[in-house]
Design a protein around this motif. Sequence first.
Motif, PDB file in Angstrom:
ATOM      1  N   GLU A 110      10.242   5.278   0.402  1.00  9.99           N
ATOM      2  CA  GLU A 110       8.997   4.649   0.810  1.00  9.99           C
ATOM      3  C   GLU A 110       7.861   5.297   0.040  1.00  9.99           C
ATOM      4  OE1 GLU A 110       8.421   5.008   4.978  1.00  9.99           O
ATOM      5  OE2 GLU A 110       6.683   3.688   5.019  1.00  9.99           O
ATOM      6  N   CYS A 111       6.983   4.472  -0.523  1.00  4.66           N
ATOM      7  CA  CYS A 111       5.806   5.016  -1.196  1.00  4.66           C
ATOM      8  C   CYS A 111       4.953   5.763  -0.175  1.00  4.66           C
ATOM      9  CB  CYS A 111       4.982   3.898  -1.832  1.00  4.66           C
ATOM     10  SG  CYS A 111       3.419   4.499  -2.514  1.00  4.66           S
ATOM     11  N   GLU A 112       4.648   7.022  -0.462  1.00  2.15           N
ATOM     12  CA  GLU A 112       3.901   7.827   0.501  1.00  2.15           C
ATOM     13  C   GLU A 112       2.483   7.303   0.694  1.00  2.15           C
ATOM     14  OE1 GLU A 112       4.099  11.865  -0.713  1.00  2.15           O
ATOM     15  OE2 GLU A 112       6.275  11.936  -0.567  1.00  2.15           O
TER      16      GLU A 112
ATOM     17  N   GLY B 109       3.326   2.775   1.490  1.00  6.02           N
ATOM     18  CA  GLY B 109       4.344   2.366   2.444  1.00  6.02           C
ATOM     19  C   GLY B 109       5.313   1.309   1.950  1.00  6.02           C
ATOM     20  N   TRP B 110       5.212   0.915   0.676  1.00  2.00           N
ATOM     21  CA  TRP B 110       6.166  -0.061   0.133  1.00  2.00           C
ATOM     22  C   TRP B 110       7.504   0.627  -0.116  1.00  2.00           C
ATOM     23  CZ3 TRP B 110       5.122  -5.200  -0.435  1.00  2.00           C
ATOM     24  CH2 TRP B 110       3.779  -5.575  -0.388  1.00  2.00           C
ATOM     25  N   MET B 111       8.569  -0.120   0.169  1.00  2.00           N
ATOM     26  CA  MET B 111       9.894   0.392  -0.146  1.00  2.00           C
ATOM     27  C   MET B 111      10.182   0.201  -1.639  1.00  2.00           C
ATOM     28  SD  MET B 111      10.981   1.643   2.590  1.00  2.00           S
ATOM     29  CE  MET B 111      10.503   1.576   4.316  1.00  2.00           C
TER      30      MET B 111
ATOM     31  N   CYS C  42       6.461   0.612  -6.589  1.00  2.00           N
ATOM     32  CA  CYS C  42       5.508   0.179  -5.578  1.00  2.00           C
ATOM     33  C   CYS C  42       4.510  -0.769  -6.231  1.00  2.00           C
ATOM     34  CB  CYS C  42       4.776   1.396  -5.009  1.00  2.00           C
ATOM     35  SG  CYS C  42       3.339   0.954  -4.000  1.00  2.00           S
ATOM     36  N   PRO C  43       4.296  -1.949  -5.652  1.00  2.00           N
ATOM     37  CA  PRO C  43       3.381  -2.914  -6.271  1.00  2.00           C
ATOM     38  C   PRO C  43       1.921  -2.450  -6.294  1.00  2.00           C
ATOM     39  CG  PRO C  43       4.202  -3.742  -4.159  1.00  2.00           C
ATOM     40  CD  PRO C  43       4.967  -2.484  -4.453  1.00  2.00           C
ATOM     41  N   GLU C  44       1.594  -1.459  -5.488  1.00  2.00           N
ATOM     42  CA  GLU C  44       0.200  -1.013  -5.445  1.00  2.00           C
ATOM     43  C   GLU C  44      -0.052   0.255  -6.243  1.00  2.00           C
ATOM     44  OE1 GLU C  44      -1.951  -1.244  -1.683  1.00  2.00           O
ATOM     45  OE2 GLU C  44      -0.215  -2.297  -0.871  1.00  2.00           O
TER      46      GLU C  44
END
Length: 93
Positions: free
Chosen positions: A30-32, A35-37, A81-83
């Motif tokens: 999970e992106c810290e 929150g994206w997996m 992560c897309p962000e």
Amino acid sequence: MLMVKEGRPAIRTLQGWAIYVLLEAGAIRECEEHGWMQDRADPHARERAFAAARHDPPAGVSPDEAVAEMCDVLDSIGDTCPECPPEDHGVNP
Ligand SMILES: [Zn+2]
């Protein structure tokens, strides 16, 4: 009617269960920040997760269904992560 065995933690959705098992096995993380997996593309971790799905699927779910759901979850998760800003592509101005 679904029979729910006692003594197991309630899992709200099969997808939520699959994500939990994949996280536990280290197949995804999970992106810290956002929150994206993210798919870690680790075949050994995936194998551990699939073995867990076959051996210990959620209550009321067959091993085949558990494995299929896990495949769907992996398909829906990207490897970044897309962000998060791209680390090494350098395409953004
Ligand atoms: Zn992120």
